[in-house]
Design a protein around this motif. Structure first.
Motif, PDB file in Angstrom:
ATOM      1  N   ASP A   1       5.353  -4.727   1.590  1.00 10.01           N
ATOM      2  CA  ASP A   1       5.891  -3.449   1.097  1.00 10.01           C
ATOM      3  C   ASP A   1       7.253  -3.238   0.957  1.00 10.01           C
ATOM      4  O   ASP A   1       8.081  -2.572   0.085  1.00 10.01           O
ATOM      5  CB  ASP A   1       5.350  -2.035   1.886  1.00 10.01           C
ATOM      6  CG  ASP A   1       3.942  -1.975   1.422  1.00 10.01           C
ATOM      7  OD1 ASP A   1       3.325  -2.448   0.552  1.00 10.01           O
ATOM      8  OD2 ASP A   1       3.284  -1.202   2.229  1.00 10.01           O
TER       9      ASP A   1
ATOM     10  N   ASN B   1       9.242   7.012   5.703  1.00 13.90           N
ATOM     11  CA  ASN B   1       8.213   7.460   5.866  1.00 13.90           C
ATOM     12  C   ASN B   1       7.207   6.359   5.845  1.00 13.90           C
ATOM     13  O   ASN B   1       7.112   5.363   5.340  1.00 13.90           O
ATOM     14  CB  ASN B   1       7.822   8.592   4.800  1.00 13.90           C
ATOM     15  CG  ASN B   1       6.501   9.363   5.256  1.00 13.90           C
ATOM     16  OD1 ASN B   1       5.324   8.741   5.265  1.00 13.90           O
ATOM     17  ND2 ASN B   1       6.937  10.769   5.603  1.00 13.90           N
TER      18      ASN B   1
ATOM     19  N   SER C   1       4.262   6.162   5.009  1.00  7.57           N
ATOM     20  CA  SER C   1       3.516   6.059   3.569  1.00  7.57           C
ATOM     21  C   SER C   1       4.227   5.057   2.730  1.00  7.57           C
ATOM     22  O   SER C   1       3.618   4.425   1.986  1.00  7.57           O
ATOM     23  CB  SER C   1       3.407   7.253   2.839  1.00  7.57           C
ATOM     24  OG  SER C   1       4.838   7.574   2.660  1.00  7.57           O
ATOM     25  N   GLU C   2       5.531   4.625   3.017  1.00 13.86           N
ATOM     26  CA  GLU C   2       6.136   3.673   2.389  1.00 13.86           C
ATOM     27  C   GLU C   2       5.699   2.226   2.775  1.00 13.86           C
ATOM     28  O   GLU C   2       5.825   1.212   2.168  1.00 13.86           O
ATOM     29  CB  GLU C   2       7.702   3.702   2.507  1.00 13.86           C
ATOM     30  CG  GLU C   2       8.391   4.894   2.240  1.00 13.86           C
ATOM     31  CD  GLU C   2       9.946   4.875   2.490  1.00 13.86           C
ATOM     32  OE1 GLU C   2      10.428   3.885   2.608  1.00 13.86           O
ATOM     33  OE2 GLU C   2      10.239   6.571   2.661  1.00 13.86           O
TER      34      GLU C   2
ATOM     35  N   SER D   1       2.293   1.588   3.521  1.00 16.03           N
ATOM     36  CA  SER D   1       0.841   1.559   3.619  1.00 16.03           C
ATOM     37  C   SER D   1       0.493   2.065   4.993  1.00 16.03           C
ATOM     38  O   SER D   1      -0.525   1.751   5.661  1.00 16.03           O
ATOM     39  CB  SER D   1       0.336   0.229   3.345  1.00 16.03           C
ATOM     40  OG  SER D   1       0.823  -0.276   2.297  1.00 16.03           O
ATOM     41  N   TYR D   2       1.210   3.230   5.628  1.00 18.82           N
ATOM     42  CA  TYR D   2       0.822   3.563   6.858  1.00 18.82           C
ATOM     43  C   TYR D   2       0.528   2.787   7.852  1.00 18.82           C
ATOM     44  O   TYR D   2      -0.405   2.702   8.533  1.00 18.82           O
ATOM     45  CB  TYR D   2      -0.320   4.393   6.915  1.00 18.82           C
ATOM     46  CG  TYR D   2      -0.214   5.740   5.817  1.00 18.82           C
ATOM     47  CD1 TYR D   2       0.346   6.925   6.282  1.00 18.82           C
ATOM     48  CD2 TYR D   2      -0.540   5.823   4.410  1.00 18.82           C
ATOM     49  CE1 TYR D   2       0.610   8.156   5.740  1.00 18.82           C
ATOM     50  CE2 TYR D   2      -0.308   6.764   3.808  1.00 18.82           C
ATOM     51  CZ  TYR D   2       0.270   8.021   4.327  1.00 18.82           C
ATOM     52  OH  TYR D   2       0.727   9.021   3.404  1.00 18.82           O
TER      53      TYR D   2
ATOM     54  N   LEU E   1      -7.293   1.916   3.658  1.00 21.10           N
ATOM     55  CA  LEU E   1      -7.324   3.154   3.067  1.00 21.10           C
ATOM     56  C   LEU E   1      -8.368   2.810   1.840  1.00 21.10           C
ATOM     57  O   LEU E   1      -8.025   2.173   1.031  1.00 21.10           O
ATOM     58  CB  LEU E   1      -6.232   3.751   2.699  1.00 21.10           C
ATOM     59  CG  LEU E   1      -5.154   4.046   3.773  1.00 21.10           C
ATOM     60  CD1 LEU E   1      -3.917   4.389   3.388  1.00 21.10           C
ATOM     61  CD2 LEU E   1      -5.644   5.084   4.490  1.00 21.10           C
TER      62      LEU E   1
ATOM     63  N   SER F   1       0.153   5.633  12.851  1.00 23.86           N
ATOM     64  CA  SER F   1       0.685   6.217  11.783  1.00 23.86           C
ATOM     65  C   SER F   1       0.271   7.892  11.864  1.00 23.86           C
ATOM     66  O   SER F   1       0.842   8.305  10.794  1.00 23.86           O
ATOM     67  CB  SER F   1       0.138   5.603  10.431  1.00 23.86           C
ATOM     68  OG  SER F   1      -1.104   5.662  10.552  1.00 23.86           O
TER      69      SER F   1
ATOM     70  N   ASN G   1      -2.442   8.697  10.309  1.00 26.82           N
ATOM     71  CA  ASN G   1      -3.484   8.781   9.326  1.00 26.82           C
ATOM     72  C   ASN G   1      -4.639   8.447   9.840  1.00 26.82           C
ATOM     73  O   ASN G   1      -5.289   7.234   9.613  1.00 26.82           O
ATOM     74  CB  ASN G   1      -2.822   7.923   8.066  1.00 26.82           C
ATOM     75  CG  ASN G   1      -3.571   8.215   6.903  1.00 26.82           C
ATOM     76  OD1 ASN G   1      -4.722   8.799   6.756  1.00 26.82           O
ATOM     77  ND2 ASN G   1      -3.224   7.951   5.660  1.00 26.82           N
TER      78      ASN G   1
END
Length: 221
Positions: free
Chosen positions: A27, A107, A109-110, A112-113, A118, A190, A192
């Motif tokens: 990522d 963050n 989220s950048e 992929s947590y 997911l 993370s 999440n």
């Protein structure tokens, strides 16, 4: 027992550190790609099995530990300690990756947590994929490493190739967990936790069902 638990902790740490680390670095740098990520998971499993199978049995996966217990291949008193060590190893791995790479993202989220698993589609689809993939993985584990007539010297290669193959074709759909600890580590660090239950329940059901089928159909050979 202490050596076995440490082997499970360090083995799961290495698995999550390498596998989810590959996702995060891809990522960040875009240099690995989906196939590279799948191969990373497969290769690290091969290395870990040949390194630690003689110490702890090389589970590195709560679903595998529970399945082995369900088929009488593992003592009940050791189930919780093994699972605790596996989850702790995964959490330490995700914490380490966060500390090492946090300067490369704003963050989680950048990345992929932190490489979390997911679903990209429906929950039913993700649940089905995870159940079936873990079933396949556990059948391979039993047939290559448990069966009395198996050529056990090649078990690590068979299991690692299965993980790599399943990660390659199903990774974009579910993250291809097949392992509650692998999903729990990134999810906790993370923050999440959404849909984490899929990667716990489906994988355990898949592995236990595979153990049952192995005992009823293949073990008697």
């Amino acid at each position: 027992m202490r050596k076995k638990l440490f082997a499970e902790l360090i083995g799961t740490f290495i698995l999550v550190f390498a596998g989810t680390g590959a996702i995060m670095i891809n990522d960040i740098a875009g240099a690995i790609g989906h196939v590279g990520i799948a191969l990373t998971f497969g290769f690290v499993i091969v290395a870990l099995i040949y390194s630690f199978a003689h110490v702890s049995g090389a589970h590195f996966n709560p679903a595998v530990t529970i399945a082995f217990w369900s088929m009488g291949e593992f003592e009940r008193k050791n189930v919780f300690p093994y699972i605790f060590a596996q989850i702790l190893g995964a959490v330490i791995a995700s914490s380490s990756l966060y500390l090492l790479l946090n300067e490369n993202f704003i963050n989680v989220s950048e990345v992929s947590y932190l490489g979390a698993t997911l679903p990209s589609g429906s929950l039913v689809q993700a649940f089905g994929f995870e159940l079936i993939m873990t079933f396949i993985l556990m059948i391979v584990i039993c047939s290559s490493a448990v069966h009395g007539k198996a050529t056990k010297d090649f078990a690590g290669l068979a299991i690692g190739l299965t993980v790599g193959l399943e990660s390659m074709f199903a990774g974009p759909i579910t993250g291809a967990s097949m392992n509650p600890a692998r999903s729990i580590g990134p999810a906790i660090i993370s923050g999440n936790l959404e849909n984490l239950w899929i990667y716990i329940i489906a994988t355990i059901l898949g592995s236990v069902f595979a153990a049952l089928i192995f005992l009823k159909v293949f073990q008697s050979d």
